[in-house]
Every structure is written in structure tokens, then in C-alpha cells.
Design an enzyme around this catalytic site. Structure first.
Site, short mmCIF file in Angstrom:
data_model
loop_
_atom_site.label_atom_id
_atom_site.label_comp_id
_atom_site.label_asym_id
_atom_site.label_seq_id
_atom_site.Cartn_x
_atom_site.Cartn_y
_atom_site.Cartn_z
CD GLU A 158 -5.12 1.90 -3.38
OE1 GLU A 158 -5.17 1.51 -2.19
OE2 GLU A 158 -4.08 2.32 -3.92
CD GLU A 204 -0.96 -0.38 0.96
OE1 GLU A 204 -1.43 -0.46 -0.20
OE2 GLU A 204 -0.27 0.59 1.34
CG HIS A 229 -2.08 -1.43 -3.69
ND1 HIS A 229 -0.87 -1.01 -3.20
CD2 HIS A 229 -1.83 -1.99 -4.90
CE1 HIS A 229 0.08 -1.30 -4.07
NE2 HIS A 229 -0.48 -1.90 -5.11
CG HIS A 266 3.25 -1.51 -0.33
ND1 HIS A 266 3.88 -0.45 -0.94
CD2 HIS A 266 1.92 -1.23 -0.37
CE1 HIS A 266 2.98 0.45 -1.32
NE2 HIS A 266 1.78 -0.01 -0.99
#
Length: 287
Positions: free
Chosen positions: A251, A114, A169, A77
Site C-alpha cells: 500500500e 487507484e 496498491h 484493480h
């Protein structure tokens, strides 16, 4: 959480994400905040936080075991995405279909985003790998208004002919869903996507990162997917489908679970997370 998700919910707080890694113990999810983050915890967001004491690289001082290697780090992101929802909602080709250019990512209940987390950990990971002699490139450094789109992120690793690409992430699943997982590319051959040559190497990279991440952070593999292995295979992520070099998503934990969030917002833990990824990448490349 991956920017091109398998499914969404109206609350934008859930995401789902397979293989074997029996040596690992058992505890990380995905979603996107529906509105712009209001603020972030200053202690949580700064990339200048002091590294964890004793969290030094396992290599000897002055050693450069990764000299000549190129590694691309892909911070999930972009902090500016929430200001550019029209642009990031534009769909791009991922080989198996079309998906949004990017998403805003998720956040903790205290609005630590995030995007802030991934950039901080990516900086730490870059510094650890550079110290070992690697050439490290980032797909972005919050130096653009939004994005890059998922297809451009894949092209960055491909153009660099990277020895490894790691997309950083954090997930956004439900409370009680805890732990980390590493997403591996499935075998895909459709349109612009052909992962046949990277499936095997990417699995080795992912297994090495999962093992070292657990060791460095003291956290367990996700308790809600992957059967306790810390590994998940997906065919719906453009960042993996379009890659021609070994690539995985990590993650690091579930931002929506209070216990995981307490780790993710802790600078010392983030240094451990970066160290675990660096150690896994090093093991893979030296392997």
C-alpha cells in the site's frame, strides 16, 4: 487498497490494515469510490512519464543479478471494473470464506484512480526488474474488461512458480492517515488456503521492501496501523490466502490524504516507489 477488503463503509473511503522493523521511521489506508471516476490527471496517469533523474538501479550497467528469477506483479484493480460492478461483486472462495471477485479501488479527491496508479507503478517496476534480468509477468495489463478476480490473481503467481509476487496498491483511509505499509500473509489453514510454507519467506520479502521503499521514496511507514513498522499481517485477503509462493501487498500511500495524494500523483515519486520495491525484491532474492 486490497481488492478483497476486511471491512467496508458506506462512503467507501476507509480500510484498515504487524511485525517489527525498528530501523524505519514513522506515515498509508483503503476504500472504494462509490461511483465511476470522472476523469484523471493526465500528468498523473501516464506510464510514459520520464523516470526521476538519478533514480537508476543500484546494480552496475549490464549486470543481470535477477537472471533466472520469475517475479509476478499484480496491479491492484482494473480501470474497467467500475463498468462491471455486477461481475466484480460475484463472490469467490478465499479459503477462509467468500469475498467479492474484485473492487473498483479508491481514488484521490481529484479522481486519480487507484487502478491507474497501480498500473503505472507496475509498468515502472516491471521495467526495472526486467533490466536486471528477471522474467516478469503481470496478472493483467488493463487488457481485459474487468478483473481478474482475486483467486485468479493468486493462481497466476502459483502457476508461474514465482520467486516473489508483489501486489501494488494505494489505500483510501481518512485525512491525516499517511504513509506506506506492506501487508503480509497470516498463517491460514482452511479450505483451499494453506499459507504455512509462505509465511516466513513472505515476511522476509515484505521487510526488505518496506526498508527499501522508505529509503527510496523518503516517506515514512503508516501512522495509523502497524505500530510504525510499515508491516501489517492479515488473514482476510484471498490474494494472500490462496498463494503458494511468497507474496505481499504494498500500500504505497493514502490516496485520500492530500499530502500523500500529492506524492502518488507525481510521476517522479512513482518512479521512486517502483525503485524502492525493485530494490527490496532484489535484496530478498539475492539474500
Amino acid at each position: 487498497m486490497p481488492y478483497d477488503q476486511r471491512k467496508t463503509r458506506a462512503s467507501a473511503r476507509a480500510l484498515t490494515a504487524c511485525a517489527a522493523l525498528a530501523a524505519l521511521a514513522t506515515g498509508c489506508g483503503g476504500g472504494s469510490p462509490s461511483a465511476a471516476p470522472r476523469s484523471t490527471d493526465a500528468k498523473a496517469t501516464t506510464s510514459a512519464d520520464a523516470p526521476t533523474p538519478g533514480a537508476a538501479s543500484p546494480t552496475a550497467p549490464g549486470a543481470r543479478p535477477l537472471a533466472g528469477r520469475t517475479i509476478v506483479i499484480d496491479p491492484g484493480h482494473n480501470p474497467g471494473n467500475f463498468r462491471h460492478t455486477r461481475e466484480i461483486n460475484q463472490k469467490v472462495d478465499i479459503g477462509t470464506g467468500r469475498k467479492e471477485c474484485d473492487t473498483t479501488g479508491t481514488s484521490t479527491n481529484t479522481d486519480y484512480t487507484e487502478a491507474a496508479f497501480t498500473l503505472d507503478v507496475s509498468h515502472r517496476l516491471r521495467d526495472l526488474l526486467t533490466a536486471q534480468g528477471a522474467k516478469v509477468l503481470l496478472t493483467h495489463d488493463a487488457d481485459r474488461p474487468f478483473g481478474p478476480c482475486i483467486d485468479e490473481r493468486a493462481r497466476t503467481g502459483n502457476a508461474a512458480r514465482a520467486d516473489a509476487v508483489v501486489s501494488v496498491h494505494a489505500d483510501g483511509s481518512g485525512t491525516g492517515n499517511r504513509g506506506f505499509h506492506v501487508i503480509l500473509p497470516a498463517r491460514v489453514s482452511s479450505g483451499a488456503a494453506d499459507t504455512a510454507k509462505i509465511v516466513g519467506p513472505s515476511r522476509k520479502l515484505g521487510e526488505a521492501i518496506a526498508a527499501h521503499f522508505a529509503r527510496a521514496t523518503g516517506t515514512a511507514p503508516a501512522n495509523y496501523l502497524g505500530g510504525g513498522t510499515g508491516l501489517d499481517v492479515r488473514d482476510d485477503l484471498g490474494g494472500l490466502n490462496l498463494s503458494t509462493v511468497p507474496k505481499v501487498f504494498v500500500e504505497c500511500g493514502n490516496m485520500r490524504d492530500p499530502k500523500d495524494a500529492a506524492l502518488l500523483t507525481n510521476a517522479a515519486w512513482r518512479q521512486k516507489a517502483a525503485q524502492g520495491m525493485a530494490d527490496g525484491i532484489g535484496t530478498y532474492l539475492k539474500g
